[in-house]
Design a protein around this motif. Structure first.
Motif, PDB file in Angstrom:
ATOM      1  N   GLY A 329     -11.834  13.936  -4.144  1.00 29.87           N
ATOM      2  CA  GLY A 329     -12.220  12.827  -5.016  1.00 29.87           C
ATOM      3  C   GLY A 329     -11.103  11.835  -5.276  1.00 29.87           C
ATOM      4  O   GLY A 329     -11.207  11.041  -6.206  1.00 29.87           O
ATOM      5  N   VAL A 330     -10.007  11.871  -4.484  1.00 30.77           N
ATOM      6  CA  VAL A 330      -8.901  10.958  -4.703  1.00 30.77           C
ATOM      7  C   VAL A 330      -9.282   9.546  -4.260  1.00 30.77           C
ATOM      8  O   VAL A 330     -10.007   9.352  -3.281  1.00 30.77           O
ATOM      9  N   LYS A 331      -8.821   8.553  -5.018  1.00 31.55           N
ATOM     10  CA  LYS A 331      -9.111   7.148  -4.714  1.00 31.55           C
ATOM     11  C   LYS A 331      -7.788   6.387  -4.690  1.00 31.55           C
ATOM     12  O   LYS A 331      -6.872   6.672  -5.462  1.00 31.55           O
ATOM     13  N   PHE A 332      -7.732   5.405  -3.812  1.00 29.65           N
ATOM     14  CA  PHE A 332      -6.517   4.615  -3.635  1.00 29.65           C
ATOM     15  C   PHE A 332      -6.818   3.156  -3.935  1.00 29.65           C
ATOM     16  O   PHE A 332      -7.860   2.622  -3.506  1.00 29.65           O
ATOM     17  N   THR A 333      -5.902   2.510  -4.646  1.00 25.19           N
ATOM     18  CA  THR A 333      -6.005   1.083  -4.962  1.00 25.19           C
ATOM     19  C   THR A 333      -4.686   0.426  -4.598  1.00 25.19           C
ATOM     20  O   THR A 333      -3.617   0.887  -5.014  1.00 25.19           O
ATOM     21  N   GLU A 334      -4.744  -0.644  -3.823  1.00 28.74           N
ATOM     22  CA  GLU A 334      -3.536  -1.311  -3.350  1.00 28.74           C
ATOM     23  C   GLU A 334      -3.308  -2.595  -4.124  1.00 28.74           C
ATOM     24  O   GLU A 334      -4.250  -3.364  -4.401  1.00 28.74           O
ATOM     25  N   TYR A 335      -2.038  -2.842  -4.477  1.00 26.84           N
ATOM     26  CA  TYR A 335      -1.628  -4.050  -5.188  1.00 26.84           C
ATOM     27  C   TYR A 335      -0.465  -4.690  -4.431  1.00 26.84           C
ATOM     28  O   TYR A 335       0.397  -3.987  -3.896  1.00 26.84           O
ATOM     29  N   LYS A 336      -0.457  -6.000  -4.399  1.00 35.43           N
ATOM     30  CA  LYS A 336       0.666  -6.751  -3.859  1.00 35.43           C
ATOM     31  C   LYS A 336       1.321  -7.498  -5.004  1.00 35.43           C
ATOM     32  O   LYS A 336       0.737  -8.398  -5.596  1.00 35.43           O
ATOM     33  N   ILE A 337       2.547  -7.090  -5.317  1.00 35.28           N
ATOM     34  CA  ILE A 337       3.265  -7.582  -6.496  1.00 35.28           C
ATOM     35  C   ILE A 337       4.348  -8.548  -6.042  1.00 35.28           C
ATOM     36  O   ILE A 337       5.293  -8.148  -5.349  1.00 35.28           O
ATOM     37  N   PRO A 338       4.259  -9.820  -6.392  1.00 39.81           N
ATOM     38  CA  PRO A 338       5.299 -10.786  -5.978  1.00 39.81           C
ATOM     39  C   PRO A 338       6.505 -10.731  -6.920  1.00 39.81           C
ATOM     40  O   PRO A 338       6.466 -10.178  -8.019  1.00 39.81           O
TER      41      PRO A 338
END
Length: 705
Positions: A329-338
């Motif tokens: 049940g693991v979920k991944f969320t990607e962020y691009k931080i400037p």
């Protein structure tokens, strides 16, 4: 008047001494500038400016240390008294005014002045160190000249990565008789912020994807002029009206060499050095590769990094991934931080800083953050750092009882005790406003007692029987009274379970983690004793996490293995029939791999014969031509290394009596390109003992009879 003449001579000698010392300082400064400038010349850049800059600095430092202007008249007088006994050690009297002298001093000074006026003082004592400095300077000049010319220091420092054409003075180029000169306009690629510049030599060093415009001038009018690149491509230049100026344009992105072809005649080989653009270099200073945020700590990460490039950075950002959940049940969320900095490709180095607030990324206890820094230079090359990991402690998971009953833990009650201390501390904080201060302190102290008892129970696993025995050892064998005490000696050198250093129940890694757990319990107990349960909770949570980790390490998994053998045929058993039993055979034909360097090895043998003055036959000339093709391929990849050898090989093929220097140059280049031969397996050969072993056994056999 005699006294004045003597005083004048002392001051003249002082000026002479100061002059000699200043000249000595100048020579030593030149000595230092010569050595330091030579090192900078070979290691950094071939410019005489280094020595010119080092000389005044060295001169100023030596002058400040030596201070020759501080030479006094008294020192000159002392020198004269020491070197010339006829002055009777009275020279210093000349420095005393006449009205301050007594009668005896006046007589002595008058005699010293008369002697000094007739005395011829030698220059040798003043110039001794000056001569030494001059000889040292000459020796340094000869040594540096020998290192540069005789031992070829430039070839040691200037390899194919740092080419001679770029870092050291070049030899004059050999041009065709018809060629007067060249004028090359080099336009750097768009990713380099540099204006076009000109070059007046055929050997060039450029950046990758630079555009070049050749303008070749000739002495006479020629019919055709072209450039041959790597013996393959040909660029035909366009003539001017009078046919004495030829122009051509080409973009280069690979190293190699080229020749100028004028009316069918080829020039020497000219090298092309192409400097490739390096990707950005990223260095992350903080945080560490793995960061664990315990309960009570601020849920934020401070990132400090350095991004460097040779031409400029146009973009840099953090790429973060948040992992939530467990198992399937693991979920991944990607962020691009400037970052806050503006990247315009003008600066080559950036100091970047970013503070990431983990709750802003919707992270909760038990979640993990994976991030890396990605940078892009003006050539659109990307680089990325290693992946860094940040975890938030899940207090609910630590307090969970799942797996405690059915698990294979050997000490579940200890885990429950630490968990209960945390639960009671949290409950005490909730009841703080509803109870008196005295009752709050009593409950906090009781929790500290429970923490102490739990710590002592875990201390037994490290050989700590009681609190006063923590870290206690038996090392009293130095006492002379225990010389024959066998019981004490055996206790020292046997496995004693109540000694923390001798406890052999756990492995060193487990023991170290248990010690770290006890340390956290110590800290939690201290805060509880100070009536600060809120400050004790982070230490208690960390101790519980270490204990949970120990619990997982104590688990053991053994896979079930089994082997079902086929049933035996009883009628075949013990029959002794071996007709169907055959030895396995494996037949394989192995062909010898073709040796791609056979032509080069043959060419080495031919070159050895050429040194003896023999004339090569047709087969040997063919071997040299094949070696010429191989050197041409190598020169296309590394012109700074193989191009002189390729030129020498062309001269060897063009003449019947080649020079020995050309032959040796080609030999060195071929030996550098040859790879070592693979040693084939062979049977061990017995050492040549000249039949001694056979004779030895023969004599033994005759004696046994």
């Amino acid at each position: 008047m005699a006294e004045q003449a003597g005083l004048h001579k002392i001051r003249s000698l002082r000026r002479r001494w100061v002059t000699y010392q200043v000249l000595e300082v100048v020579l030593f400064a030149a000595y230092a500038a010569l050595y330091a400038g030579a090192i900078a010349y070979y290691l950094i850049s071939p410019k005489l400016l280094w020595g010119m800059l080092i000389f005044p600095v060295a001169l100023l430092l030596i002058l400040l240390v030596r201070k020759p202007w501080q030479m006094s008249d008294k020192k000159i007088a002392a020198f004269l008294n020491k070197e010339y006994p006829e002055l009777e050690e009275s020279t210093q009297l000349l420095l005393i005014p006449a009205q301050q002298q007594n009668t005896l001093q006046q007589l002595a000074s008058a005699k010293a002045a008369e002697t000094l006026s007739n005395l011829n003082v030698s220059h040798k004592p003043f110039a001794k160190k000056l001569v030494f400095a001059f000889i040292a300077l000459l020796v340094a000049t000869g040594f540096i000249w020998a290192m540069g010319k005789l031992f070829h220091v430039d070839k040691i420092f200037y390899t194919h990565d740092r080419d001679v054409a770029f870092c050291a003075p070049e030899k004059p180029e050999v041009l065709l008789p018809q060629v007067k000169g060249v004028h090359i306009t080099i336009t750097p690629p768009a990713y380099i912020s540099r204006t076009p510049f000109t070059w007046d030599k055929f050997n060039i060093t450029i950046n990758e994807n630079a555009s070049l415009r050749w303008q070749v001038k000739t002495n006479v009018r020629v019919k055709a002029l072209s450039l041959i690149f790597n013996d393959i491509q040909e660029l035909k230049l366009q003539p001017s009206v009078d046919g004495t100026e030829w122009t051509g344009i080409k973009q280069l992105n690979k190293p190699g060499f080229y020749q100028v072809k004028v009316d069918g005649k080829l020039s020497d080989l000219y090298r092309i050095i192409v400097l490739k653009d390096a990707p950005p270099i990223i260095h992350i200073k903080t945080p560490k590769p793995y960061t664990y945020i315990d309960a009570g700590e601020a849920q934020r990460v401070n990132i400090n990094a350095t991004v460097d490039d040779d031409h400029g950075i146009i973009n840099a950002q953090l790429v973060a991934t948040v992992a939530k959940g467990r198992g399937e049940g693991v979920k991944f969320t990607e962020y691009k931080i400037p970052f806050a900095e503006e990247f315009r490709g003008q600066k080559t180095k950036y100091e970047l800083a970013k503070l990431i607030d983990l709750p802003s990324l919707k992270m909760e206890p038990g979640d993990e953050l994976y991030f890396y820094l990605q940078a892009q230079d003006t050539y659109h090359q990307q680089s990325r750092s290693d992946v860094f990991r940040v975890s938030i402690q899940d207090t609910a998971e630590l307090l969970n009882m799942t797996g405690m009953v059915a698990g294979s833990s050997l000490k579940p009650e200890f885990f429950r005790s630490e968990r209960q201390i945390i639960i009671d501390a949290e409950q005490l904080l909730k009841d703080k406003d509803s109870i008196s201060v005295e009752k709050f302190n009593i409950r906090s102290n009781n929790l500290a007692i429970d923490q102490k008892l739990l710590r002592l129970r875990y201390g037994k696993y490290l050989g700590e029987e009681a609190e006063d025995e923590i870290g206690k050892g038996n090392n009293d064998l130095d006492n002379p009274e225990d010389f024959s005490n066998a019981k004490k000696i055996l206790k020292e050198y046997t496995d004693d379970h109540d000694n923390a250093d001798d406890a052999g129940l756990f492995e060193p890694a487990i023991k170290a983690q248990l010690k770290a757990t006890l340390t956290e319990m110590w800290k939690a107990e201290l805060q509880l004793r100070l009536y600060k349960p809120a400050a004790a909770l982070p230490f208690a949570f960390k101790a519980l996490r270490l204990l949970k980790d120990l619990q997982q390490k104590s688990r053991a998994y053994v896979a079930k293995t089994a082997y079902n053998s086929p049933p035996l045929k009883m009628e075949k058993r013990l029959s002794g029939e071996l007709d169907n039993v055959t030895s396995p055979t494996d037949k394989q034909e192995i062909k010898a791999a073709s040796d791609g360097q056979a032509a080069l090895r043959t060419a080495v043998a031919v070159l050895q014969n050429l040194k003896q003055g023999t004339t090569p036959n047709a087969a040997q000339k063919q071997s040299l031509q094949l070696a010429d093709q191989k050197l041409s391929e190598n020169a296309s990849a590394q012109p700074g290394v193989y191009l002189p050898a390729l030129n020498a090989m062309r001269r060897i093929l063009a003449t019947s009596a080649p020079k020995r220097t050309d032959i040796e140059l080609v030999e060195r280049a071929i030996q550098k390109s040859l790879s070592p031969l693979n040693t084939a397996p062979s049977s061990a050969q017995s050492p040549a003992d000249m039949g001694l072993s056979k004779q030895y056994y023969k004599n033994l056999k005759s004696l046994n009879r």
